[in-house]
Design a protein around this motif. Sequence first.
Motif, PDB file in Angstrom:
ATOM      1  N   VAL A  87      48.562  40.242  41.945  1.00 57.79           N
ATOM      2  CA  VAL A  87      47.504  41.268  41.981  1.00 57.79           C
ATOM      3  C   VAL A  87      46.599  40.983  43.169  1.00 57.79           C
ATOM      4  O   VAL A  87      45.996  39.909  43.255  1.00 57.79           O
ATOM      5  CB  VAL A  87      46.700  41.263  40.668  1.00 57.79           C
ATOM      6  CG1 VAL A  87      45.548  42.277  40.736  1.00 57.79           C
ATOM      7  CG2 VAL A  87      47.615  41.577  39.482  1.00 57.79           C
ATOM      8  N   PRO A  88      46.461  41.917  44.100  1.00 54.74           N
ATOM      9  CA  PRO A  88      45.745  41.619  45.349  1.00 54.74           C
ATOM     10  C   PRO A  88      44.218  41.625  45.221  1.00 54.74           C
ATOM     11  O   PRO A  88      43.526  41.009  46.028  1.00 54.74           O
ATOM     12  CB  PRO A  88      46.204  42.733  46.289  1.00 54.74           C
ATOM     13  CG  PRO A  88      46.516  43.876  45.374  1.00 54.74           C
ATOM     14  CD  PRO A  88      47.049  43.268  44.103  1.00 54.74           C
ATOM     15  N   THR A  89      43.689  42.323  44.221  1.00 49.75           N
ATOM     16  CA  THR A  89      42.237  42.521  44.152  1.00 49.75           C
ATOM     17  C   THR A  89      41.690  41.972  42.852  1.00 49.75           C
ATOM     18  O   THR A  89      42.192  42.309  41.770  1.00 49.75           O
ATOM     19  CB  THR A  89      41.883  44.021  44.242  1.00 49.75           C
ATOM     20  OG1 THR A  89      42.456  44.565  45.433  1.00 49.75           O
ATOM     21  CG2 THR A  89      40.376  44.236  44.240  1.00 49.75           C
ATOM     22  N   PHE A  90      40.685  41.107  42.943  1.00 52.33           N
ATOM     23  CA  PHE A  90      39.992  40.643  41.739  1.00 52.33           C
ATOM     24  C   PHE A  90      38.543  40.339  42.098  1.00 52.33           C
ATOM     25  O   PHE A  90      38.215  39.997  43.231  1.00 52.33           O
ATOM     26  CB  PHE A  90      40.673  39.419  41.112  1.00 52.33           C
ATOM     27  CG  PHE A  90      40.841  38.261  42.030  1.00 52.33           C
ATOM     28  CD1 PHE A  90      39.809  37.353  42.246  1.00 52.33           C
ATOM     29  CD2 PHE A  90      42.045  38.058  42.686  1.00 52.33           C
ATOM     30  CE1 PHE A  90      39.968  36.278  43.097  1.00 52.33           C
ATOM     31  CE2 PHE A  90      42.224  36.982  43.538  1.00 52.33           C
ATOM     32  CZ  PHE A  90      41.180  36.081  43.743  1.00 52.33           C
ATOM     33  N   VAL A  91      37.672  40.493  41.105  1.00 48.80           N
ATOM     34  CA  VAL A  91      36.248  40.258  41.277  1.00 48.80           C
ATOM     35  C   VAL A  91      35.764  39.423  40.109  1.00 48.80           C
ATOM     36  O   VAL A  91      36.136  39.684  38.963  1.00 48.80           O
ATOM     37  CB  VAL A  91      35.459  41.589  41.316  1.00 48.80           C
ATOM     38  CG1 VAL A  91      33.982  41.323  41.551  1.00 48.80           C
ATOM     39  CG2 VAL A  91      36.006  42.518  42.380  1.00 48.80           C
ATOM     40  N   LEU A  92      34.949  38.419  40.378  1.00 46.82           N
ATOM     41  CA  LEU A  92      34.327  37.629  39.322  1.00 46.82           C
ATOM     42  C   LEU A  92      32.908  38.140  39.106  1.00 46.82           C
ATOM     43  O   LEU A  92      32.146  38.298  40.066  1.00 46.82           O
ATOM     44  CB  LEU A  92      34.294  36.142  39.694  1.00 46.82           C
ATOM     45  CG  LEU A  92      35.631  35.491  40.049  1.00 46.82           C
ATOM     46  CD1 LEU A  92      35.438  33.996  40.279  1.00 46.82           C
ATOM     47  CD2 LEU A  92      36.668  35.726  38.971  1.00 46.82           C
ATOM     48  N   VAL A  93      32.551  38.400  37.849  1.00 48.39           N
ATOM     49  CA  VAL A  93      31.234  38.951  37.537  1.00 48.39           C
ATOM     50  C   VAL A  93      30.591  38.121  36.425  1.00 48.39           C
ATOM     51  O   VAL A  93      31.237  37.286  35.789  1.00 48.39           O
ATOM     52  CB  VAL A  93      31.331  40.426  37.106  1.00 48.39           C
ATOM     53  CG1 VAL A  93      31.901  41.279  38.238  1.00 48.39           C
ATOM     54  CG2 VAL A  93      32.177  40.575  35.844  1.00 48.39           C
ATOM     55  N   SER A  94      29.310  38.394  36.183  1.00 51.98           N
ATOM     56  CA  SER A  94      28.581  37.594  35.193  1.00 51.98           C
ATOM     57  C   SER A  94      27.982  38.421  34.061  1.00 51.98           C
ATOM     58  O   SER A  94      27.279  37.872  33.216  1.00 51.98           O
ATOM     59  CB  SER A  94      27.456  36.817  35.893  1.00 51.98           C
ATOM     60  OG  SER A  94      26.597  37.695  36.597  1.00 51.98           O
ATOM     61  N   SER A  95      28.251  39.735  34.017  1.00 56.63           N
ATOM     62  CA  SER A  95      27.729  40.563  32.929  1.00 56.63           C
ATOM     63  C   SER A  95      28.651  41.754  32.724  1.00 56.63           C
ATOM     64  O   SER A  95      29.437  42.118  33.616  1.00 56.63           O
ATOM     65  CB  SER A  95      26.317  41.055  33.241  1.00 56.63           C
ATOM     66  OG  SER A  95      26.337  42.031  34.279  1.00 56.63           O
ATOM     67  N   MET A  96      28.547  42.384  31.558  1.00 58.18           N
ATOM     68  CA  MET A  96      29.371  43.558  31.287  1.00 58.18           C
ATOM     69  C   MET A  96      28.949  44.731  32.163  1.00 58.18           C
ATOM     70  O   MET A  96      29.783  45.502  32.640  1.00 58.18           O
ATOM     71  CB  MET A  96      29.284  43.946  29.811  1.00 58.18           C
ATOM     72  CG  MET A  96      30.198  45.095  29.420  1.00 58.18           C
ATOM     73  SD  MET A  96      31.959  44.734  29.746  1.00 58.18           S
ATOM     74  CE  MET A  96      32.278  43.547  28.431  1.00 58.18           C
ATOM     75  N   GLU A  97      27.649  44.879  32.371  1.00 53.98           N
ATOM     76  CA  GLU A  97      27.158  45.954  33.246  1.00 53.98           C
ATOM     77  C   GLU A  97      27.777  45.830  34.636  1.00 53.98           C
ATOM     78  O   GLU A  97      28.261  46.819  35.223  1.00 53.98           O
ATOM     79  CB  GLU A  97      25.635  45.883  33.343  1.00 53.98           C
ATOM     80  CG  GLU A  97      24.994  47.007  34.126  1.00 53.98           C
ATOM     81  CD  GLU A  97      24.900  48.297  33.345  1.00 53.98           C
ATOM     82  OE1 GLU A  97      24.947  49.369  33.981  1.00 53.98           O
ATOM     83  OE2 GLU A  97      24.798  48.239  32.102  1.00 53.98           O
ATOM     84  N   GLU A  98      27.791  44.608  35.159  1.00 51.42           N
ATOM     85  CA  GLU A  98      28.376  44.371  36.486  1.00 51.42           C
ATOM     86  C   GLU A  98      29.877  44.608  36.467  1.00 51.42           C
ATOM     87  O   GLU A  98      30.449  45.147  37.418  1.00 51.42           O
ATOM     88  CB  GLU A  98      28.063  42.934  36.931  1.00 51.42           C
ATOM     89  CG  GLU A  98      28.500  42.630  38.358  1.00 51.42           C
ATOM     90  CD  GLU A  98      28.270  41.167  38.736  1.00 51.42           C
ATOM     91  OE1 GLU A  98      28.583  40.818  39.891  1.00 51.42           O
ATOM     92  OE2 GLU A  98      27.786  40.387  37.877  1.00 51.42           O
TER      93      GLU A  98
END
Length: 458
Positions: A403-414
């Motif tokens: 999978v080429p695209t991933f993002v790490l986030v810290s909240s459900m809103e984000e």
Amino acid sequence: MKLVTPETWLHAPGEALVVGLGRSGKAVASLLARRGFRVTATDERALDPSDPAVAPLAALGVDLVLGGHPEALAARPWQFVAKSPGIPYHQAFIAKLIQASHVIVTDVEIASWFETRPIYAITGSNGKTTTTTLVGEMLKASGYRPIVAGNIGTPVCDVVDQPGDLLVLEVSSFQLDGTHTFHPQGGALLNFYPAHIDYHGSYEAYQQAKWKLFANQTADDVAILNWDQALVRDRASQLAPRVCGFSLEGAPFDEGVGVIDGALVAVRGRERTAILPVEHVALPGRHNLQNAAAAAAVALAAGASVEAVARVLATFQGVEHRLEFVREVSGVRYYNDSKATNPDAARQALRSFERGIVWIAGGLDRGISFDPLLPDISGRVRAAVLLGETREQLRDVIARAGVPTFVLVSSMEEAVHEASRIAEPGDVVLLSPACASWDMFPSYEVRGSMFKEAVHRL
């Protein structure tokens, strides 16, 4: 430890201890107090006795010990101890109670002491809530007055005095582990997948807790088993009740529901009755087809009509937090599958879509491998948004799946914001965490509700 004659206790109620005052604990304390037991209830939270959460118990005469569990409680001669299912047996105070040779039970056990109506109980690693809800709807459509309760949301001890013809219960391994005399007239085991090993200590112990569903059944009862999983099917001959099967691979059993020539079919001996074509089942996904077959088998065993079963399967749209369609925004469909608290549940959700998934995943780290997800991620997941304790582990799996695209986030809103930014018309944004929620949220329900709220704000 074997439970000693609960009938004696019901005729001469004594002192009982309730540990944990969540929903099920409060329901247990209330039921026991109303039935004449002298109840002491303890909770680690420093609640005020006048707090609306516990004040009704005090009004019933329950002795409240709040803000901790004093060791002195373990030394008192309780008739039995009712433990909230979510409290593990290795918790310090529970361990002291066990060391003091107290009988530990859960709410399902206690409710069964007071129930005279038939009980149909459903357990398994995945699919319990959908299957239980379907059974209730099928029986209702057949003219019965079923009471649907248990792990599904309504505590079973709260429904003991409610009017109804029979109980349809979702029961968890946590609840079953604390049963001794629990005797459902019908029991369904949907499947086994690694889950709750941190609670039970091993996969084998987890399975053993589930098998307690059938421990007190006799030849007059029925066990409904997943015939497509050898781990379940191979133990059928060891059970005392008559056995029904459910299968997506035909009907290799004498009684049950299977998929034959593209239709769900009820089987009893040589008699075969078509229920409805598979394509007419309203719920999407192969896993939901299996839930449909299981629910049909349970409902028919409980007396539902084939016509009612077919009608419900053709119209039932699903339960909250289980592959729940939220809305479509700019050509992107958003699905809430927050109840996918383990990798296999997430795998079933991923398989429900062929491609174009923007996957929101991650949560509590329970030490379970996500590698089994690799074949289902590859080719289906276009991008991933990862949060919670397991986001780093999932990032590794995502990368290995190509999978080429991933993002790490810290909240459900984000997470929802990033997913909406990445998604293109025709894509699916799927919250299916593959993990429990407790690292960031009080429950999977809260997690799913926060996801839906964020989607509606888009």
